[in-house]
Design a protein around this motif. Structure first.
Motif, PDB file in Angstrom:
ATOM      1  N   LEU A  41       0.459  -1.464   0.462  1.00  0.00           N
ATOM      2  CA  LEU A  41       0.100   0.059   0.246  1.00  0.00           C
ATOM      3  C   LEU A  41       1.074   1.643   0.138  1.00  0.00           C
ATOM      4  O   LEU A  41       0.572   1.828  -0.958  1.00  0.00           O
ATOM      5  N   ILE A  42       1.811   1.581   0.926  1.00  0.00           N
ATOM      6  CA  ILE A  42       2.652   2.334   0.595  1.00  0.00           C
ATOM      7  C   ILE A  42       3.768   3.033  -0.441  1.00  0.00           C
ATOM      8  O   ILE A  42       3.927   3.581  -1.145  1.00  0.00           O
ATOM      9  N   SER A  43       4.257   1.623  -0.877  1.00  0.00           N
ATOM     10  CA  SER A  43       5.085   1.278  -2.522  1.00  0.00           C
ATOM     11  C   SER A  43       3.446   1.884  -3.248  1.00  0.00           C
ATOM     12  O   SER A  43       4.125   2.786  -4.486  1.00  0.00           O
ATOM     13  N   LEU A  44       2.907   2.082  -3.649  1.00  0.00           N
ATOM     14  CA  LEU A  44       1.590   2.164  -4.705  1.00  0.00           C
ATOM     15  C   LEU A  44       1.133   3.564  -4.615  1.00  0.00           C
ATOM     16  O   LEU A  44       0.574   4.172  -5.416  1.00  0.00           O
ATOM     17  N   ARG A  45       1.495   4.411  -3.423  1.00  0.00           N
ATOM     18  CA  ARG A  45       1.170   5.604  -3.139  1.00  0.00           C
ATOM     19  C   ARG A  45       1.767   6.329  -3.974  1.00  0.00           C
ATOM     20  O   ARG A  45       1.371   7.830  -4.009  1.00  0.00           O
ATOM     21  N   SER A  46       3.232   6.339  -4.434  1.00  0.00           N
ATOM     22  CA  SER A  46       3.651   7.265  -5.554  1.00  0.00           C
ATOM     23  C   SER A  46       3.183   6.839  -6.997  1.00  0.00           C
ATOM     24  O   SER A  46       3.175   7.828  -7.506  1.00  0.00           O
ATOM     25  N   GLY A  47       2.467   5.732  -7.218  1.00  0.00           N
ATOM     26  CA  GLY A  47       1.469   5.690  -8.753  1.00  0.00           C
ATOM     27  C   GLY A  47       1.318   4.331  -8.733  1.00  0.00           C
ATOM     28  O   GLY A  47       1.729   3.420  -7.750  1.00  0.00           O
ATOM     29  N   ASP A  48       0.974   3.942 -10.143  1.00  0.00           N
ATOM     30  CA  ASP A  48       0.989   2.993 -10.754  1.00  0.00           C
ATOM     31  C   ASP A  48       2.118   2.035 -10.358  1.00  0.00           C
ATOM     32  O   ASP A  48       2.740   2.466 -11.400  1.00  0.00           O
ATOM     33  N   LEU A  49       2.055   0.958 -10.636  1.00  0.00           N
ATOM     34  CA  LEU A  49       3.446   0.348 -11.126  1.00  0.00           C
ATOM     35  C   LEU A  49       3.444  -1.315 -11.359  1.00  0.00           C
ATOM     36  O   LEU A  49       1.798  -1.882 -10.968  1.00  0.00           O
ATOM     37  N   ARG A  50       3.904  -1.873 -12.200  1.00  0.00           N
ATOM     38  CA  ARG A  50       3.468  -2.866 -12.915  1.00  0.00           C
ATOM     39  C   ARG A  50       4.472  -3.931 -11.521  1.00  0.00           C
ATOM     40  O   ARG A  50       4.658  -3.701 -10.725  1.00  0.00           O
ATOM     41  N   PHE A  51       4.158  -5.114 -11.627  1.00  0.00           N
ATOM     42  CA  PHE A  51       4.370  -6.474 -10.952  1.00  0.00           C
ATOM     43  C   PHE A  51       6.260  -6.087 -10.319  1.00  0.00           C
ATOM     44  O   PHE A  51       5.849  -6.609  -9.338  1.00  0.00           O
ATOM     45  N   TYR A  52       6.817  -5.692 -11.425  1.00  0.00           N
ATOM     46  CA  TYR A  52       8.252  -6.164 -10.725  1.00  0.00           C
ATOM     47  C   TYR A  52       8.764  -5.291 -10.608  1.00  0.00           C
ATOM     48  O   TYR A  52      10.026  -4.968  -9.850  1.00  0.00           O
ATOM     49  N   GLU A  53       8.444  -3.676 -10.909  1.00  0.00           N
ATOM     50  CA  GLU A  53       8.676  -2.361 -10.547  1.00  0.00           C
ATOM     51  C   GLU A  53       8.148  -2.683  -8.871  1.00  0.00           C
ATOM     52  O   GLU A  53       8.766  -2.407  -7.499  1.00  0.00           O
TER      53      GLU A  53
END
Length: 123
Positions: A41-53
């Motif tokens: 949840l914290i990582s996705l706060r900065s924006g959409d990401l692909r699985f490996y990102e």
């Protein structure tokens, strides 16, 4: 991580009985506060990401644990998943409105923790 509960806003005056073992809100809390759920949840706060990102942004998580965590958070309605029909398929994840709403206090918690920790020694 199995199961999940799609929570909808409670009607005015009604609340979930979170201290009861069969309350669906408990399962969502378990997923959010799991070892990896909070980091997703914290990582996705900065924006959409692909699985490996996303995997690269969360050091120490295995592909298996990331996939399980994402599956639970998607089922709970905190994260959305989009598959692009390419070869190989590209899968992108992002926060839903519910996920963004929960991400705010989590980020605040992390900010409070890091402000209170002693400065890191370099070297």
């Amino acid at each position: 991580m199995t199961g999940g509960a799609q929570l909808t806003p409670a009607e005015a005056g009604t609340r979930y009985e979170v201290f009861h073992t069969d309350c669906p809100a408990r399962e969502v809390v378990d997923h959010v506060t799991s070892r990896w759920g909070i980091w997703v949840l914290i990582s996705l706060r900065s924006g959409d990401l692909r699985f490996y990102e996303l995997r690269e942004s969360i050091q120490g998580i295995s592909e298996k644990m990331l996939a399980q965590t994402l599956r639970a958070l998607v089922k709970d309605g905190l994260v959305w998943r989009e598959v692009e029909p390419t070869t190989p398929p590209q899968v992108t994840y992002g926060l839903t409105e519910f996920g963004r709403d929960l991400g705010e206090p989590l980020a605040e918690l992390f900010d409070r923790i890091t402000r209170r920790l002693p400065p890191r020694e370099l070297g």
